[in-house]
Design a protein around this motif. Structure first.
Motif, short mmCIF file in Angstrom:
data_model
loop_
_atom_site.label_atom_id
_atom_site.label_comp_id
_atom_site.label_asym_id
_atom_site.label_seq_id
_atom_site.Cartn_x
_atom_site.Cartn_y
_atom_site.Cartn_z
N VAL A 84 -72.23 -16.69 -32.16
CA VAL A 84 -70.99 -17.45 -32.31
C VAL A 84 -71.07 -18.38 -33.51
O VAL A 84 -70.07 -18.63 -34.20
CB VAL A 84 -70.68 -18.23 -31.01
CG1 VAL A 84 -69.56 -19.23 -31.23
CG2 VAL A 84 -70.32 -17.27 -29.89
N GLN A 85 -72.27 -18.87 -33.80
CA GLN A 85 -72.48 -19.76 -34.94
C GLN A 85 -72.70 -18.98 -36.24
O GLN A 85 -72.97 -19.58 -37.28
CB GLN A 85 -73.70 -20.65 -34.67
CG GLN A 85 -73.49 -21.60 -33.50
CD GLN A 85 -74.76 -22.34 -33.12
OE1 GLN A 85 -75.76 -22.28 -33.83
NE2 GLN A 85 -74.73 -23.03 -31.97
N GLY A 86 -72.60 -17.65 -36.20
CA GLY A 86 -72.68 -16.85 -37.41
C GLY A 86 -74.05 -16.28 -37.72
O GLY A 86 -74.23 -15.67 -38.78
N ARG A 87 -75.02 -16.44 -36.82
CA ARG A 87 -76.35 -15.91 -37.06
C ARG A 87 -76.53 -14.57 -36.34
O ARG A 87 -75.80 -14.24 -35.41
CB ARG A 87 -77.41 -16.90 -36.57
CG ARG A 87 -77.32 -18.27 -37.20
CD ARG A 87 -78.46 -19.16 -36.73
NE ARG A 87 -79.76 -18.63 -37.15
CZ ARG A 87 -80.91 -19.01 -36.63
NH1 ARG A 87 -80.93 -19.89 -35.65
NH2 ARG A 87 -82.04 -18.50 -37.08
N PHE A 88 -77.54 -13.81 -36.81
CA PHE A 88 -77.92 -12.55 -36.16
C PHE A 88 -76.75 -11.56 -36.09
O PHE A 88 -76.58 -10.85 -35.10
CB PHE A 88 -78.48 -12.80 -34.76
CG PHE A 88 -79.61 -13.79 -34.73
CD1 PHE A 88 -80.52 -13.85 -35.76
CD2 PHE A 88 -79.74 -14.66 -33.66
CE1 PHE A 88 -81.57 -14.77 -35.73
CE2 PHE A 88 -80.79 -15.57 -33.62
CZ PHE A 88 -81.70 -15.63 -34.66
N GLN A 89 -75.94 -11.52 -37.14
CA GLN A 89 -74.82 -10.60 -37.20
C GLN A 89 -75.26 -9.26 -37.77
O GLN A 89 -76.25 -9.17 -38.49
CB GLN A 89 -73.71 -11.18 -38.09
CG GLN A 89 -73.19 -12.53 -37.64
CD GLN A 89 -72.24 -12.43 -36.47
OE1 GLN A 89 -71.43 -11.52 -36.40
NE2 GLN A 89 -72.35 -13.35 -35.53
N GLN A 90 -74.52 -8.20 -37.45
CA GLN A 90 -74.76 -6.90 -38.06
C GLN A 90 -73.45 -6.41 -38.69
O GLN A 90 -72.40 -6.44 -38.06
CB GLN A 90 -75.28 -5.90 -37.04
CG GLN A 90 -74.48 -5.79 -35.76
CD GLN A 90 -75.17 -4.91 -34.75
OE1 GLN A 90 -75.86 -3.96 -35.10
NE2 GLN A 90 -74.99 -5.21 -33.46
N THR A 91 -73.56 -6.03 -39.97
CA THR A 91 -72.37 -5.58 -40.69
C THR A 91 -71.88 -4.27 -40.10
O THR A 91 -72.66 -3.40 -39.72
CB THR A 91 -72.67 -5.41 -42.19
OG1 THR A 91 -73.76 -4.49 -42.35
CG2 THR A 91 -73.04 -6.74 -42.82
N THR A 92 -70.56 -4.13 -40.04
CA THR A 92 -69.95 -2.99 -39.36
C THR A 92 -68.88 -2.37 -40.23
O THR A 92 -68.05 -3.09 -40.81
CB THR A 92 -69.35 -3.44 -38.02
OG1 THR A 92 -70.35 -4.08 -37.24
CG2 THR A 92 -68.81 -2.25 -37.25
N LEU A 93 -68.89 -1.05 -40.30
CA LEU A 93 -67.89 -0.27 -41.03
C LEU A 93 -67.06 0.49 -40.01
O LEU A 93 -67.60 1.22 -39.18
CB LEU A 93 -68.56 0.69 -42.00
CG LEU A 93 -67.65 1.66 -42.76
CD1 LEU A 93 -66.80 0.90 -43.78
CD2 LEU A 93 -68.47 2.75 -43.44
N LEU A 94 -65.73 0.36 -40.08
CA LEU A 94 -64.83 1.06 -39.17
C LEU A 94 -64.26 2.29 -39.87
O LEU A 94 -63.81 2.20 -41.02
CB LEU A 94 -63.69 0.14 -38.72
CG LEU A 94 -64.11 -1.19 -38.06
CD1 LEU A 94 -62.87 -1.96 -37.63
CD2 LEU A 94 -65.03 -0.93 -36.88
N VAL A 95 -64.26 3.40 -39.18
CA VAL A 95 -63.79 4.67 -39.75
C VAL A 95 -62.75 5.26 -38.81
O VAL A 95 -63.02 5.45 -37.62
CB VAL A 95 -64.95 5.67 -39.94
CG1 VAL A 95 -64.45 6.94 -40.63
CG2 VAL A 95 -66.08 5.04 -40.74
#
Length: 501
Positions: free
Chosen positions: A168-179
């Motif tokens: 929620v604080q913006g850490r440990f995110q993984q980038t995601t591509l939507l197709v």
């Protein structure tokens, strides 16, 4: 020398620096996949250490309870098991694959594997002690293994809560591509943005070039078409590719995409057309050499319904007895605070469209219903429900009752009577039912609830579409475990008071 430095040496004279030529997705990409996933290793190691500590604590408690603090006649076999339980416990967790990242952080599978490891270990201890005729104290085993299981489940849930707060604080995110196609991509984007605690950060999408592909669409960078997914993944070091149903990505195309993604670090997620159906209702079954998704019927009839109603009425009766002092105090406070009846009765629509009188402690002045038309323009609701954050009709005691949902407790009597359940969709007004579409009529298949997904997801802060989605999701995916989960989350929602007005 890094690849960026090598490319910079071949930049044409007068060309813009690379940092100024980056598109929106480039700026959002940040560190590479390896750097973004660097937290996973330490996280798993902390789980291993915590599991060992839980097993050691359970061993100590088991010995203390079974033999007492001064007993020196502890069987040697019990001492050996107690001393080796932490190592054996970790081994059982490894055998059950409970440390694999695909089972961690989300969903119930991690907890199922903990239960499986505990059951496996119990069976092994019982078999070995019987086969080798070891003198193992049964009382120790009965205490230590269940306690180790409960402590392990608790610490893993605590780790999940910690991880969600970090995300929620913006850490440990993984980038995601939507197709996929535009509508599906936007719906998925909204879903992922609705709960950022899952850690999916959408950086762009790949849309079919049916009417020209803009650089951005609805504020989301368009990085190419379905045929460009692999190139986009490599260019932006995408962590996750989420593919929505589209004719451009049929079975063979998806299979080839999966093969190509195996050469990268990206994970592939496939969103079925029935994405609102919970996992336990979906099974992969082989049919004529094909792997097909079989969607089980919702658990709304038969023995499961009997169990739910028995559970509801039993809990309601117990809660009425336990909370009797609070109910009496609330009733006295309502009577003293303002003139009018203690209870507020309002017609609501229950299962199969049957109307019933829902009870609440009165939290407004006695003529509150007549003032609705004057205040409609000031509504803070979702366009369908009338709600005001600072409703002038609410009494002083009423604000306290609403803040902690005490005004809803008389509905325990509705549950005993059989009009409502402990957990279910929000009880609608007749005027709301008249405006229901096909999807919302689905909520009338079950009884409305004292609490529900709407209660633990924001209550009055929810939009009408979100309320519809949550109610229908509950009806289609009901289970006793889901009810228990919602009841547990309700405690936190009530104490937090978010959306209570």
């Amino acid at each position: 020398m890094s690849s960026d430095a090598i490319r910079s040496q071949h930049t044409a004279p007068g060309a813009l620096p690379r940092s100024e030529r980056l598109g929106p997705a480039d700026r959002l990409r940040g560190p590479g996949t390896v750097a973004r996933r660097a937290w996973r290793g330490p996280f798993v190691r902390r789980l291993v250490v915590a599991d060992a500590v839980c097993a050691a604590a359970a061993s100590a408690v088991g010995l203390l309870v079974r033999f007492g603090p001064t007993d020196t006649g502890i069987a040697s076999a019990s001492l050996v098991i107690a001393a080796t339980l932490p190592a054996v416990w970790i081994f059982a967790m490894l055998v059950a694959s409970s440390y694999e990242s695909r089972f961690l952080w989300e969903g119930p599978e991690e907890f199922r594997r903990v239960f499986f490891a505990a059951a496996l270990l119990l069976a092994i201890v019982g078999t070995v002690s019987w086969g080798l005729e070891l003198e193992v104290a049964r009382g120790f085993v009965v205490i230590a293994l269940p306690l180790a299981t409960l402590l392990t489940l608790a610490q893993r849930q605590a780790h999940r809560w910690w991880l969600r707060r970090q995300r929620v604080q913006g850490r440990f995110q993984q980038t995601t591509l939507l197709v996929g196609h535009r509508n599906g991509v936007m719906a998925m984007r909204e879903q992922l943005h609705r709960d950022v605690s899952h850690g999916y950060r959408v950086i762009g999408c790949c849309l079919p070039a049916d009417s020209g592909t803009p650089e951005t669409w609805e504020g989301l960078p368009v990085l190419g078409g379905p045929e460009d997914v692999i190139e986009v993944v490599r260019r932006y070091e995408v962590d996750t590719v989420a593919v929505l149903p589209s004719p451009e990505l049929d079975g063979s195309a998806l299979r080839r995409l999966g093969w190509e993604l195996e050469k990268t670090r990206a994970d592939l997620l496939l969103a079925p057309s029935v994405s609102e159906v919970a996992g336990p209702r979906i099974r992969v079954r082989p049919v004529c050499g094909l792997s097909l998704l079989h969607m089980e019927r919702p658990e709304l009839r038969g023995l499961r319904l009997v169990v739910k109603e028995s559970f509801d009425r039993t809990c309601a009766a117990v809660l009425l007895v336990v909370l009797a002092p609070l109910l009496v105090a609330a009733a006295v406070a309502v009577r003293i605070d303002s003139p009018g009846p203690v209870f507020f009765r309002q017609e609501r629509v229950g299962r199969d469209g049957h109307a019933f009188a829902m009870l609440k402690f009165r939290s407004m002045q006695a003529d509150a219903e007549r003032l609705v038309t004057r205040l409609t323009a000031l509504s803070d609701g979702n366009g369908v429900l009338f709600k005001m954050r600072n409703d002038p009709r609410v009494t002083r005691v009423g604000r306290v009752l609403r803040r902690y949902s005490v005004d809803e407790l008389p509905q325990l009597l509705n549950i005993l009577k059989g009009d409502m359940s402990l957990v279910g969709p929000r009880p609608p007004l007749p005027s709301e039912v008249e405006r229901f579409g096909v999807e919302m009529n689905r909520r009338l298949v079950v009884k409305p609830g004292l609490t529900g997904l709407w209660q633990v997801s924001g209550r009055s802060n929810l939009s009408w579409d979100d309320s519809v989605r949550l109610d229908v999701h509950y009806v289609d995916n009901w289970s006793l475990m889901l009810d228990l989960t919602i009841l547990w989350r309700t405690v936190g929602a009530v104490l937090k008071g978010d959306g209570a007005y």
